[in-house]
Write an enzyme that holds these catalytic residues in place. Structure first.
Site, PDB file in Angstrom:
ATOM      1  N   THR A 116      -8.002   0.686   7.585  1.00 47.98           N
ATOM      2  CA  THR A 116      -8.429   2.086   7.466  1.00 47.98           C
ATOM      3  C   THR A 116      -9.099   2.432   6.087  1.00 47.98           C
ATOM      4  O   THR A 116      -8.531   1.919   5.055  1.00 47.98           O
ATOM      5  CB  THR A 116      -6.751   2.950   7.277  1.00 47.98           C
ATOM      6  OG1 THR A 116      -6.054   2.887   8.333  1.00 47.98           O
ATOM      7  CG2 THR A 116      -7.066   4.570   7.017  1.00 47.98           C
ATOM      8  N   LEU A 133      -1.617   1.595  15.719  1.00 37.89           N
ATOM      9  CA  LEU A 133      -0.463   1.111  16.127  1.00 37.89           C
ATOM     10  C   LEU A 133       0.675   1.596  14.888  1.00 37.89           C
ATOM     11  O   LEU A 133       0.441   1.930  13.845  1.00 37.89           O
ATOM     12  CB  LEU A 133      -0.490  -0.630  16.317  1.00 37.89           C
ATOM     13  CG  LEU A 133      -0.725  -1.147  14.898  1.00 37.89           C
ATOM     14  CD1 LEU A 133       0.270  -1.373  14.038  1.00 37.89           C
ATOM     15  CD2 LEU A 133      -1.086  -2.536  15.450  1.00 37.89           C
ATOM     16  N   GLU A 159       4.276   0.591  12.959  1.00 35.87           N
ATOM     17  CA  GLU A 159       5.256  -0.402  12.747  1.00 35.87           C
ATOM     18  C   GLU A 159       6.441  -0.334  13.551  1.00 35.87           C
ATOM     19  O   GLU A 159       6.842   0.797  13.875  1.00 35.87           O
ATOM     20  CB  GLU A 159       5.535  -0.673  11.307  1.00 35.87           C
ATOM     21  CG  GLU A 159       4.622  -0.956  10.328  1.00 35.87           C
ATOM     22  CD  GLU A 159       4.859  -0.936   8.937  1.00 35.87           C
ATOM     23  OE1 GLU A 159       6.408  -1.249   8.592  1.00 35.87           O
ATOM     24  OE2 GLU A 159       4.250  -0.639   7.952  1.00 35.87           O
ATOM     25  N   GLY A 185       7.411   8.280   4.763  1.00 35.01           N
ATOM     26  CA  GLY A 185       7.142   7.099   4.030  1.00 35.01           C
ATOM     27  C   GLY A 185       5.947   6.049   4.624  1.00 35.01           C
ATOM     28  O   GLY A 185       5.519   6.485   5.583  1.00 35.01           O
ATOM     29  N   CYS A 203       1.274   4.055   5.407  1.00 29.85           N
ATOM     30  CA  CYS A 203       0.235   4.821   5.921  1.00 29.85           C
ATOM     31  C   CYS A 203      -0.018   6.266   5.735  1.00 29.85           C
ATOM     32  O   CYS A 203      -0.986   6.652   4.893  1.00 29.85           O
ATOM     33  CB  CYS A 203       0.002   4.767   7.679  1.00 29.85           C
ATOM     34  SG  CYS A 203       0.201   2.910   7.847  1.00 29.85           S
ATOM     35  N   LYS A 249      -0.235   7.046   1.909  1.00 30.98           N
ATOM     36  CA  LYS A 249      -1.337   6.720   1.168  1.00 30.98           C
ATOM     37  C   LYS A 249      -2.687   7.189   2.129  1.00 30.98           C
ATOM     38  O   LYS A 249      -3.675   7.792   1.191  1.00 30.98           O
ATOM     39  CB  LYS A 249      -1.667   4.990   1.781  1.00 30.98           C
ATOM     40  CG  LYS A 249      -3.113   4.236   1.858  1.00 30.98           C
ATOM     41  CD  LYS A 249      -2.977   2.934   2.163  1.00 30.98           C
ATOM     42  CE  LYS A 249      -3.073   2.749   3.674  1.00 30.98           C
ATOM     43  NZ  LYS A 249      -4.374   2.765   4.446  1.00 30.98           N
ATOM     44  N   LYS A 304      11.604   3.754   7.800  1.00 22.75           N
ATOM     45  CA  LYS A 304      12.203   4.313   9.213  1.00 22.75           C
ATOM     46  C   LYS A 304      13.103   3.239  10.194  1.00 22.75           C
ATOM     47  O   LYS A 304      12.752   2.091   9.572  1.00 22.75           O
ATOM     48  CB  LYS A 304      10.793   4.814  10.005  1.00 22.75           C
ATOM     49  CG  LYS A 304      10.021   3.404  10.719  1.00 22.75           C
ATOM     50  CD  LYS A 304       8.586   4.046  11.493  1.00 22.75           C
ATOM     51  CE  LYS A 304       8.080   2.953  12.160  1.00 22.75           C
ATOM     52  NZ  LYS A 304       7.037   3.253  13.039  1.00 22.75           N
TER      53      LYS A 304
HETATM   54  C1  UGA Z   1       1.624   5.678  11.374  1.00 20.57           C
HETATM   55  C2  UGA Z   1       1.151   6.379  12.577  1.00 20.57           C
HETATM   56  O1  UGA Z   1       2.073   6.885  13.649  1.00 20.57           O
HETATM   57  C3  UGA Z   1       0.285   5.202  13.537  1.00 20.57           C
HETATM   58  O2  UGA Z   1      -0.326   5.821  14.538  1.00 20.57           O
HETATM   59  C4  UGA Z   1      -0.897   4.491  12.458  1.00 20.57           C
HETATM   60  O3  UGA Z   1      -1.539   3.455  13.253  1.00 20.57           O
HETATM   61  C5  UGA Z   1      -0.245   3.962  11.116  1.00 20.57           C
HETATM   62  O4  UGA Z   1       0.461   5.002  10.475  1.00 20.57           O
HETATM   63  C6  UGA Z   1      -1.099   3.305  10.227  1.00 20.57           C
HETATM   64  O5  UGA Z   1      -2.055   3.926   9.849  1.00 20.57           O
HETATM   65  O6  UGA Z   1      -1.371   2.165  10.234  1.00 20.57           O
HETATM   66  P1  UGA Z   1       3.767   4.113  10.820  1.00 20.57           P
HETATM   67  O7  UGA Z   1       3.461   4.446   9.415  1.00 20.57           O
HETATM   68  O8  UGA Z   1       4.260   2.819  11.189  1.00 20.57           O
HETATM   69  O9  UGA Z   1       2.715   4.622  11.986  1.00 20.57           O
HETATM   70  O10 UGA Z   1       5.185   4.966  11.310  1.00 20.57           O
HETATM   71  P2  UGA Z   1       5.299   6.361  12.149  1.00 20.57           P
HETATM   72  O11 UGA Z   1       6.203   6.144  12.991  1.00 20.57           O
HETATM   73  O12 UGA Z   1       4.055   7.142  12.110  1.00 20.57           O
HETATM   74  O13 UGA Z   1       6.367   6.965  10.937  1.00 20.57           O
HETATM   75  C7  UGA Z   1       5.833   7.230   9.443  1.00 20.57           C
HETATM   76  C8  UGA Z   1       7.015   8.046   8.793  1.00 20.57           C
HETATM   77  O14 UGA Z   1       7.220   9.489   9.398  1.00 20.57           O
HETATM   78  C9  UGA Z   1       8.505   7.333   8.644  1.00 20.57           C
HETATM   79  O15 UGA Z   1       8.842   7.563   7.571  1.00 20.57           O
HETATM   80  C10 UGA Z   1       9.189   8.265   9.650  1.00 20.57           C
HETATM   81  O16 UGA Z   1      10.419   8.239   9.265  1.00 20.57           O
HETATM   82  C11 UGA Z   1       8.558   9.482   9.336  1.00 20.57           C
HETATM   83  N1  UGA Z   1       8.910  10.587  10.559  1.00 20.57           N
HETATM   84  C12 UGA Z   1       8.149  10.325  11.765  1.00 20.57           C
HETATM   85  C13 UGA Z   1       9.695  11.624  10.551  1.00 20.57           C
HETATM   86  O17 UGA Z   1      10.202  11.974   9.266  1.00 20.57           O
HETATM   87  N2  UGA Z   1       9.810  12.469  11.522  1.00 20.57           N
HETATM   88  C14 UGA Z   1       9.213  12.370  12.827  1.00 20.57           C
HETATM   89  O18 UGA Z   1       9.448  13.162  13.524  1.00 20.57           O
HETATM   90  C15 UGA Z   1       8.512  11.210  12.708  1.00 20.57           C
END
Ligand code: UGA
Length: 450
Positions: free
Chosen positions: A120, A156, A158, A278, A281, A284, A341
């Site tokens: 990214t 994707l 994590e 958090g 991604c 940042k 998460k």
């Molecule tokens: C995120 C994006 O979802 C991916 O599509 C992207 O490719 C990735 O960043 C990246 O840029 O590499 P990720 O950081 O692995 O993926 O995790 P997410 O599942 O998106 O969750 C991010 C944060 O949001 C976590 O802290 C999670 O607890 C929080 N979250 C998620 C919430 O607080 N509420 C929700 O409803 C969903």
């Protein structure tokens, strides 16, 4: 095709392994010798569902720290190294620049290859990397006419990285170069058209997705990635803002999220309120987007508000704890969950860790448990002063309050009645609303959601 991926982090290793699975000959390259040694012995350096099983298959997948060992046969080279935040919010480009330099220095003249940026990167960096590689290649009189470039952002998550890699919603190719586009399309065709044999090492979706492929220019591809991540982040922040108001008005946020999500235009995803986002991604990328906008004196109040609301969630939780305990000095707080998460062992940029630090700053002792994140936390956060504890019941011993900071399903099955007996006072702060619909499990507690 012969593929090289530079960087074996979440993006690099999942891409490399998936491409090998669909029949390509793949090399994974990383400067981290320890990671490469692990990968050579077919052990994933990250905890990701199905990855170890995939690596154990007899694939044409090799690993090295030396790009020169594999670059000469490459048809496609992926740059998949990290772009972490600098203190001012800008993305740190040191790793992508160094990968570009390595490629430029190591490629033989006239090598026909497509270089693809999966990292990214801020808008314009694809072009900058292309210029850098062309400059290196032509410096000694080499011919750069056979070099092709494309941006191919990665979406994707994590914890579900392989699932997302094999069954993506979309595939974005940013390039004006027809050869680069054709190469990338051909490389991923079995995934784009969903014709590969479904692997048994991950839970397949009930229905194969109709993966949409979008061809655009490099700048738009770069922006799609930031705009998507930050949109999801602000969707969560919006849910959190509504949850705060619902609490004041007496609404039920679980039902509100459910009801909103029933509208196809809104969709039920990323409306889970709680401690906020958090990970590596969203924090940042939202800061990087704001920093890019600042360079053009362009204000992004919506993005800024999403960041502010996300920070406020942590303050809201601390205030809720203070309302019950009055002071934190000398208090003992059990913290359940350290990862950013569930379904990952990644504790980087975790709101749970921010909370632990804030509680300790106010004089509390924090005893933390996590089903998967303790090993990494003990390394990365060894100097913070958090007491790490392998047993949730021991973590709760003499606690004045307990906070659930990550919604691990594991915490549904702990013996809450027993945990209650270990605690000094029965305050339970469910900062992820994990038990909101199962309050009978924690009936002996004074329960407080977020
Ligand atoms: C995120 C994006 O979802 C991916 O599509 C992207 O490719 C990735 O960043 C990246 O840029 O590499 P990720 O950081 O692995 O993926 O995790 P997410 O599942 O998106 O969750 C991010 C944060 O949001 C976590 O802290 C999670 O607890 C929080 N979250 C998620 C919430 O607080 N509420 C929700 O409803 C969903």
């Amino acid at each position: 095709m012969h593929v090289v991926t530079i960087g074996t982090g979440y993006v690099g290793i999942n891409t490399a392994a998936a491409l090998a699975y669909i029949g390509h000959s793949v090399w994974g390259v990383d400067v981290d010798a320890h990671k490469i040694e692990m990968l050579k012995s077919r052990k994933a350096p990250i905890s990701e569902a199905g990855l170890d099983a995939l690596l154990r298959l007899p694939l044409d997948l090799s690993f090295t720290t030396d790009l020169a060992e594999c670059i000469q046969s490459a048809d496609v080279i992926f740059i998949a190294v990290g772009t972490p935040s600098l203190p001012n919010g800008e993305a740190n480009l040191a790793y992508v620049m160094s990968a570009a330099e390595d490629i430029g220095r190591t490629l033989k003249p006239d090598h026909d290859v497509t270089v693809v940026v999966k990292s990214t990167v801020p808008v314009g960096v694809n072009e900058m990397l292309e210029r850098k590689i062309r400059m290196c290649v032509t410096a000694d009189g080499g011919n750069d006419a056979y070099l092709h470039f494309a941006s191919n952002p990665e979406f994707l998550r994590e914890g579900t990285a392989l699932l997302d890699t094999f069954y993506p919603d979309r595939f974005v190719i940013g390039t004006k170069d027809d050869i680069a586009y054709a190469m990338l399309y051909a490389l991923f065709e079995p995934i784009i058209r969903q014709t590969f044999e479904m692997p048994d090492f991950i839970d397949a979706p009930s229905k194969r997705p109709e993966t949409q492929c979008l061809r655009t220019d490099q700048i738009s591809a770069e922006m799609i990635k930031y705009a998507s991540n930050v949109f999801l982040a602000l969707k969560i922040s919006y849910a959190n803002e509504i949850a705060g108001l619902a609490e004041k008005l007496g609404g039920n946020m679980a039902d509100i999220s459910r009801g909103m999500g029933m509208d196809k235009r809104i969709a039920p995803y990323f409306l889970q309120s709680g401690l906020g986002w958090g990970g590596s991604c969203f924090p940042k990328d939202s800061l990087a987007l704001l920093s890019m906008a600042k360079d053009y004196d362009y204000e992004m109040p919506i993005v800024q508000a999403a960041v502010d609301v996300n920070e406020r969630q942590k303050t809201r939780l601390v205030h809720k704890v203070l309302e019950k305990l009055y002071t934190l000095a000398g208090k003992r707080i059990a913290l359940f969950g350290l990862t950013f998460k569930p379904k990952t062992d990644d504790v980087r940029n975790s709101p749970a860790v921010d909370i632990a630090c804030e509680l300790m700053r106010r004089g509390a002792v924090v005893v933390a448990h996590d089903p998967e994140g303790l090993a990494l936390a003990r390394v990365i956060y060894r100097d913070l002063g958090i007491v790490f504890c392998d047993d949730p019941e021991l973590a709760a011993q003499d606690a004045d309050a307990l906070i659930i900071a990550t919604e691990w399903p594991f915490y549904r099955s702990v013996d809450w009645a027993k945990i209650r007996t270990f605690m000094r006072t029965p305050f339970l702060f469910d900062a992820r609303n994990l038990l909101r619909d199962q309050k009978e499990l924690v009936s002996g507690f004074e329960y407080c959601g977020l």
